[in-house]
Write a protein that holds these residues in place. Structure first.
Motif, PDB file in Angstrom:
ATOM      1  N   PHE A   1       0.831  -1.212   0.000  1.00 56.97           N
ATOM      2  CA  PHE A   1       0.000   0.000   0.000  1.00 56.97           C
ATOM      3  C   PHE A   1       0.861   1.256   0.000  1.00 56.97           C
ATOM      4  O   PHE A   1       0.661   2.151  -0.828  1.00 56.97           O
ATOM      5  CB  PHE A   1      -0.930  -0.008   1.215  1.00 56.97           C
ATOM      6  N   ILE A   2       1.815   1.348   0.923  1.00 59.79           N
ATOM      7  CA  ILE A   2       2.599   2.574   1.043  1.00 59.79           C
ATOM      8  C   ILE A   2       3.508   2.784  -0.160  1.00 59.79           C
ATOM      9  O   ILE A   2       3.712   3.912  -0.619  1.00 59.79           O
ATOM     10  CB  ILE A   2       3.426   2.591   2.365  1.00 59.79           C
ATOM     11  N   CYS A   3       4.031   1.695  -0.750  1.00 61.35           N
ATOM     12  CA  CYS A   3       4.887   1.814  -1.942  1.00 61.35           C
ATOM     13  C   CYS A   3       4.067   2.215  -3.160  1.00 61.35           C
ATOM     14  O   CYS A   3       4.526   3.012  -3.991  1.00 61.35           O
ATOM     15  CB  CYS A   3       5.622   0.504  -2.204  1.00 61.35           C
ATOM     16  N   SER A   4       2.856   1.677  -3.281  1.00 59.47           N
ATOM     17  CA  SER A   4       1.964   2.099  -4.378  1.00 59.47           C
ATOM     18  C   SER A   4       1.659   3.584  -4.252  1.00 59.47           C
ATOM     19  O   SER A   4       1.703   4.335  -5.235  1.00 59.47           O
ATOM     20  CB  SER A   4       0.655   1.309  -4.343  1.00 59.47           C
ATOM     21  N   MET A   5       1.356   4.007  -3.027  1.00 61.23           N
ATOM     22  CA  MET A   5       1.038   5.412  -2.791  1.00 61.23           C
ATOM     23  C   MET A   5       2.224   6.301  -3.151  1.00 61.23           C
ATOM     24  O   MET A   5       2.046   7.390  -3.719  1.00 61.23           O
ATOM     25  CB  MET A   5       0.629   5.623  -1.336  1.00 61.23           C
TER      26      MET A   5
ATOM     27  N   SER B   1      -6.880   2.338  -9.034  1.00 59.90           N
ATOM     28  CA  SER B   1      -6.602   1.730  -7.737  1.00 59.90           C
ATOM     29  C   SER B   1      -7.478   2.381  -6.675  1.00 59.90           C
ATOM     30  O   SER B   1      -7.882   3.542  -6.813  1.00 59.90           O
ATOM     31  CB  SER B   1      -5.131   1.923  -7.379  1.00 59.90           C
ATOM     32  N   LYS B   2      -7.756   1.646  -5.604  1.00 53.60           N
ATOM     33  CA  LYS B   2      -8.503   2.235  -4.482  1.00 53.60           C
ATOM     34  C   LYS B   2      -7.700   3.326  -3.788  1.00 53.60           C
ATOM     35  O   LYS B   2      -8.261   4.173  -3.092  1.00 53.60           O
ATOM     36  CB  LYS B   2      -8.889   1.138  -3.484  1.00 53.60           C
ATOM     37  N   ILE B   3      -6.404   3.313  -3.966  1.00 53.44           N
ATOM     38  CA  ILE B   3      -5.547   4.356  -3.385  1.00 53.44           C
ATOM     39  C   ILE B   3      -5.943   5.730  -3.911  1.00 53.44           C
ATOM     40  O   ILE B   3      -5.816   6.743  -3.214  1.00 53.44           O
ATOM     41  CB  ILE B   3      -4.063   4.063  -3.695  1.00 53.44           C
TER      42      ILE B   3
ATOM     43  N   PHE C   1      -6.601  16.321  -2.012  1.00 59.79           N
ATOM     44  CA  PHE C   1      -5.301  16.767  -1.505  1.00 59.79           C
ATOM     45  C   PHE C   1      -5.247  18.301  -1.484  1.00 59.79           C
ATOM     46  O   PHE C   1      -6.053  18.984  -2.114  1.00 59.79           O
ATOM     47  CB  PHE C   1      -4.188  16.219  -2.403  1.00 59.79           C
ATOM     48  N   LYS C   2      -4.253  18.845  -0.769  1.00 56.95           N
ATOM     49  CA  LYS C   2      -4.066  20.298  -0.731  1.00 56.95           C
ATOM     50  C   LYS C   2      -2.598  20.629  -0.993  1.00 56.95           C
ATOM     51  O   LYS C   2      -1.727  20.250  -0.220  1.00 56.95           O
ATOM     52  CB  LYS C   2      -4.493  20.860   0.630  1.00 56.95           C
ATOM     53  N   LYS C   3      -2.350  21.257  -2.110  1.00 55.97           N
ATOM     54  CA  LYS C   3      -1.038  21.790  -2.501  1.00 55.97           C
ATOM     55  C   LYS C   3      -0.002  20.712  -2.815  1.00 55.97           C
ATOM     56  O   LYS C   3       0.685  20.780  -3.814  1.00 55.97           O
ATOM     57  CB  LYS C   3      -0.496  22.748  -1.440  1.00 55.97           C
ATOM     58  N   ASN C   4       0.182  19.724  -1.934  1.00 61.17           N
ATOM     59  CA  ASN C   4       1.222  18.724  -2.130  1.00 61.17           C
ATOM     60  C   ASN C   4       0.737  17.366  -1.625  1.00 61.17           C
ATOM     61  O   ASN C   4       0.187  17.271  -0.530  1.00 61.17           O
ATOM     62  CB  ASN C   4       2.502  19.147  -1.378  1.00 61.17           C
ATOM     63  N   PHE C   5       0.951  16.332  -2.421  1.00 62.23           N
ATOM     64  CA  PHE C   5       0.430  15.003  -2.076  1.00 62.23           C
ATOM     65  C   PHE C   5       1.166  14.381  -0.883  1.00 62.23           C
ATOM     66  O   PHE C   5       0.657  13.467  -0.248  1.00 62.23           O
ATOM     67  CB  PHE C   5       0.513  14.075  -3.283  1.00 62.23           C
ATOM     68  N   PHE C   6       2.377  14.866  -0.587  1.00 61.38           N
ATOM     69  CA  PHE C   6       3.112  14.340   0.568  1.00 61.38           C
ATOM     70  C   PHE C   6       2.459  14.754   1.895  1.00 61.38           C
ATOM     71  O   PHE C   6       2.795  14.203   2.943  1.00 61.38           O
ATOM     72  CB  PHE C   6       4.567  14.824   0.568  1.00 61.38           C
ATOM     73  N   LEU C   7       1.550  15.722   1.858  1.00 67.28           N
ATOM     74  CA  LEU C   7       0.910  16.214   3.074  1.00 67.28           C
ATOM     75  C   LEU C   7      -0.356  15.431   3.438  1.00 67.28           C
ATOM     76  O   LEU C   7      -1.051  15.788   4.383  1.00 67.28           O
ATOM     77  CB  LEU C   7       0.572  17.698   2.916  1.00 67.28           C
ATOM     78  N   LEU C   8      -0.647  14.372   2.701  1.00 68.40           N
ATOM     79  CA  LEU C   8      -1.840  13.573   2.991  1.00 68.40           C
ATOM     80  C   LEU C   8      -1.722  12.870   4.340  1.00 68.40           C
ATOM     81  O   LEU C   8      -0.665  12.338   4.688  1.00 68.40           O
ATOM     82  CB  LEU C   8      -2.037  12.522   1.890  1.00 68.40           C
ATOM     83  N   LYS C   9      -2.821  12.845   5.095  1.00 70.78           N
ATOM     84  CA  LYS C   9      -2.821  12.229   6.426  1.00 70.78           C
ATOM     85  C   LYS C   9      -2.482  10.741   6.360  1.00 70.78           C
ATOM     86  O   LYS C   9      -1.770  10.220   7.209  1.00 70.78           O
ATOM     87  CB  LYS C   9      -4.192  12.413   7.089  1.00 70.78           C
TER      88      LYS C   9
END
Length: 431
Positions: free
Chosen positions: A308-312, A350-352, A359-367
């Motif tokens: 999951f985390i690698c796909s994300m 994907s369900k991901i 998202f807001k501004k940057n995808f790395f900021l996702l909870k």
């Protein structure tokens, strides 16, 4: 735009899109470089010819032409030929995986002799037959001219067509390039995860049970479903080599030129390059796999989380690259619409994607991303296990190192800069 279009194309995608349109009562003229002698007016095919003049003359006054041919020089040649035969009200849409900079040059080449639009499509040959995902850069006004015909080849579900409009010349081909880069990464991830499962489970039936269960969770994705199909249906033996057409390489080179990190996609490209080095791979053939006692239920749960985390990571790194480049070129792209257009209709479906929509501004900021970073120890245990067993994991190791770099301060970049500065002023910055 009348219900009659022209298709310049060959190959499975072109064939299936043609069949799709025929089933939906669209009149079609086909230009193909091969000599084909067919009279199929009964099936709404008006003409099949290798004569461009006959092809153009068979179309209505305001023409709509789909290009479904090999990218690069063939696109350039056909556009130069069409330039002399079309008017400013005619529309030509390039549905290929053209490199976005080439698309921009092609636009300059035609000098507004006709309307030239770029579009990326996804869904494979099956999608071409039953409904594609489409990324297209055009104005809303242009879209309303041909939307009735375009919608016939799109995937439709819950009153929504699977398309996304971006505004900015060649932006859709850039988005499709990133789409293919994400696909590179996920394919490599699936390969490494499958190899691990195969080592521990051995029997195909047990592997299938695991993957079936994963497809009921957030790990569910189109490419994982394909793996089920591959395992169920007996395939012919093929060479242990991965081919690539260049979109992944273009994604990586573009990220390097713009100082954007996409280590997951980069690693997937490197594996494809290594796979073709047959001489190097055949020099030694040793099996160093070790044996170790493992709690399988805990192991597979950790591997599921890693998947999951690698796909994300693949999605996040790809989409963040689009954010930076759209700002550079002042493109207008609605990410929510783009992501929704991938659902149920696309190779990287994907369900991901549901986690990425708002998202807001940057995808790395996702909870959800932070949630898994905090649980990085489960990743560490698997990586250590793989090293202990001498199992190759280029992609997984790179993904783990990337996450570690985000949360750790143990990596000292300053030493390299001090070394560089020793030979002269290399833009060193002091606090």
């Amino acid at each position: 735009m009348k219900n009659h279009i022209g298709i310049i194309g060959y190959g499975p995608m072109s064939k299936n899109i043609t069949i799709n349109l025929i089933k939906k009562n669209t009149k079609i003229s086909i230009f193909n470089k091969e000599k084909i002698k067919l009279k199929l007016k009964i099936f709404n095919i008006m003409i099949v010819t290798n004569c461009l003049k006959k092809f153009i003359n068979s179309l209505p006054k305001n023409k709509l032409i789909f290009l479904l041919i090999k990218t690069g020089l063939p696109i350039k040649i056909i556009l130069l030929r069409l330039k002399k035969k079309l008017s400013k009200f005619d529309i030509v849409i390039d549905f290929g995986n053209s490199f976005y900079k080439n698309t921009y040059l092609n636009y300059i080449l035609i000098k507004n002799k006709f309307v030239f639009i770029s579009s990326g499509i996804s869904g494979g040959c099956n999608g071409a037959l039953n409904g594609l995902s489409c990324m297209i850069d055009c104005t809303i006004k242009q879209y309303f001219i041909f939307y009735n015909i375009l919608n016939k080849i799109l995937f439709f579900k819950k009153n929504r067509y699977s398309f996304c409009i971006s505004i900015g010349l060649s932006s859709s081909h850039y988005i499709k390039m990133i789409h293919n880069g994400i696909e590179y990464g996920i394919l490599q991830l699936i390969t490494e995860i499958y190899f691990i499962l195969k080592l521990f489970l051995k029997f195909k039936k047990n592997i299938l049970n695991i993957i079936f269960e994963w497809n009921k969770t957030d790990n569910s994705c189109f490419l994982l479903k394909i793996l089920i199909n591959i395992l169920i249906i007996k395939k012919k033996k093929i060479c242990d080599i991965i081919e690539h057409k260049g979109t992944g390489k273009n994604t990586v080179l573009n990220s390097i030129n713009n100082n954007i990190n996409i280590n997951s996609i980069f690693e997937a490209l490197i594996i494809r390059i290594i796979s073709k080095n047959i001489f190097f791979r055949k020099i030694f053939k040793f099996n160093y796999l070790s044996k170790i006692k493992i709690n399988f239920s805990i192991l597979f749960e950790k591997i599921k989380n890693i998947f999951f985390i690698c796909s994300m990571q693949c999605y996040i790194q790809g989409f963040n690259q689009i954010i930076k480049i759209k700002n550079k070129y002042n493109w207008k792209i609605n990410f929510n619409n783009l992501i929704k257009s991938y659902l149920n209709s696309c190779i990287i479906d994907s369900k991901i994607l549901f986690y990425l929509i708002n998202f807001k501004k940057n995808f790395f900021l996702l909870k959800i991303f932070f949630y898994y970073i905090k649980k990085i120890n489960f990743f560490k245990k698997i990586i250590l296990l793989l090293y202990n067993l001498n199992i190759i994991s280029f992609f997984l190791s790179s993904s783990y190192n990337f996450l570690l770099l985000i949360i750790s301060k143990n990596y000292n970049f300053k030493v390299i800069q001090f070394e560089r500065n020793f030979f002269g002023n290399h833009l060193i910055k002091y606090l």
